[in-house]
Design an enzyme around this catalytic site. Structure first.
Site, PDB file in Angstrom:
ATOM      1  N   HIS A  35     -53.328  35.428  41.548  1.00 43.48           N
ATOM      2  CA  HIS A  35     -52.002  36.425  41.231  1.00 43.48           C
ATOM      3  C   HIS A  35     -51.135  36.287  40.262  1.00 43.48           C
ATOM      4  CE1 HIS A  35     -50.250  33.279  43.982  1.00 43.48           C
ATOM      5  NE2 HIS A  35     -49.260  33.349  43.509  1.00 43.48           N
TER       6      HIS A  35
ATOM      7  N   HIS B 176     -44.568  32.780  37.753  1.00 46.96           N
ATOM      8  CA  HIS B 176     -45.748  31.846  37.681  1.00 46.96           C
ATOM      9  C   HIS B 176     -47.165  32.710  37.680  1.00 46.96           C
ATOM     10  CE1 HIS B 176     -45.419  31.897  42.032  1.00 46.96           C
ATOM     11  NE2 HIS B 176     -46.514  31.782  42.122  1.00 46.96           N
TER      12      HIS B 176
ATOM     13  N   GLU C 253     -49.676  27.809  39.082  1.00 47.90           N
ATOM     14  CA  GLU C 253     -50.121  27.204  40.523  1.00 47.90           C
ATOM     15  C   GLU C 253     -51.335  27.186  40.589  1.00 47.90           C
ATOM     16  OE1 GLU C 253     -48.845  30.047  43.433  1.00 47.90           O
ATOM     17  OE2 GLU C 253     -48.995  28.679  45.086  1.00 47.90           O
TER      18      GLU C 253
END
Lengths: 134, 134
Positions: free
Chosen positions: A7, A79, A130
């Protein structure tokens, strides 16, 4: 090592109006808001054919995205998250090569119930990355 | 209306070192650098199973990413690009609903040889969104 882009996360000051932009103006399929009190955010998932955009609004005191919104009050890309097969292998490889893992350095259980960690943006061209084990 | 996430673009001050991070530390498949003088950037494509990350370094005078790097010298996420079936239909719908298209307001031919346009980040939570007709 990195696999799919899981994502892209966007911090927003007002989740309802951000959701309306993606649903009504951009015509995307969006989820209902989902409160994640353990992670200090309320999330709406924008479902795309190949990945997701996550709209994040601060929830409660000490939200991890509050400082970002203090600097960028209208929001922005916070992010991006890449999938990895084995987060401990990934962490050890990255640390051995000098990359810094945020926080304790150990993976935590993320908002999807999977182990995650965050890499220091100063080690990756100002980009907060991430990693999520899938 | 929006379809696949075509790419996430990251502005970087040094393409060689950014490429090494994605290839060697993150273990991704990366392309050779590709100069796009008409678009003022040199690009490296980071190929993921479901989408691409594009690393962009300024090329020549007046690069469209230079102002971003002046503000964020170590780099950062510059924009994300969604695919649309018909860019004129998308543009007319967005303009009718009050979104601003950057530049002349007409699509241009982007770095992939397809019609593209950019939406004003102030209308989308501080996020620069590119639409590309595919």
């Amino acid at each position: 090592m990195i696999g799919r882009l899981n994502h892209v996360a966007i911090a927003v000051p007002d989740l309802a109006s951000a959701t309306a932009l993606y649903r009504d103006q951009l015509g995307a399929t969006v989820s209902e808001p989902q409160a994640e009190p353990d992670h200090g955010v309320t999330v709406v998932f924008v479902e795309l054919p190949n990945t997701k955009v996550e709209l994040l609004e601060p929830l409660g005191e000490g939200s991890p995205i509050q400082a970002f919104l203090d600097r960028s009050p209208s929001g922005g890309i916070h992010h991006m998250c890449f999938e990895v097969d084995d987060i401990m292998v990934a962490r050890d490889k990255l640390k051995a090569e000098g990359a810094r893992v945020l926080g304790s350095g150990d993976p935590k259980i993320g908002a999807h119930g999977k182990p995650v960690l965050f890499l220091h943006p100063k080690d990756f061209n100002g980009t907060l990355i991430e990693l999520e084990e899938v």
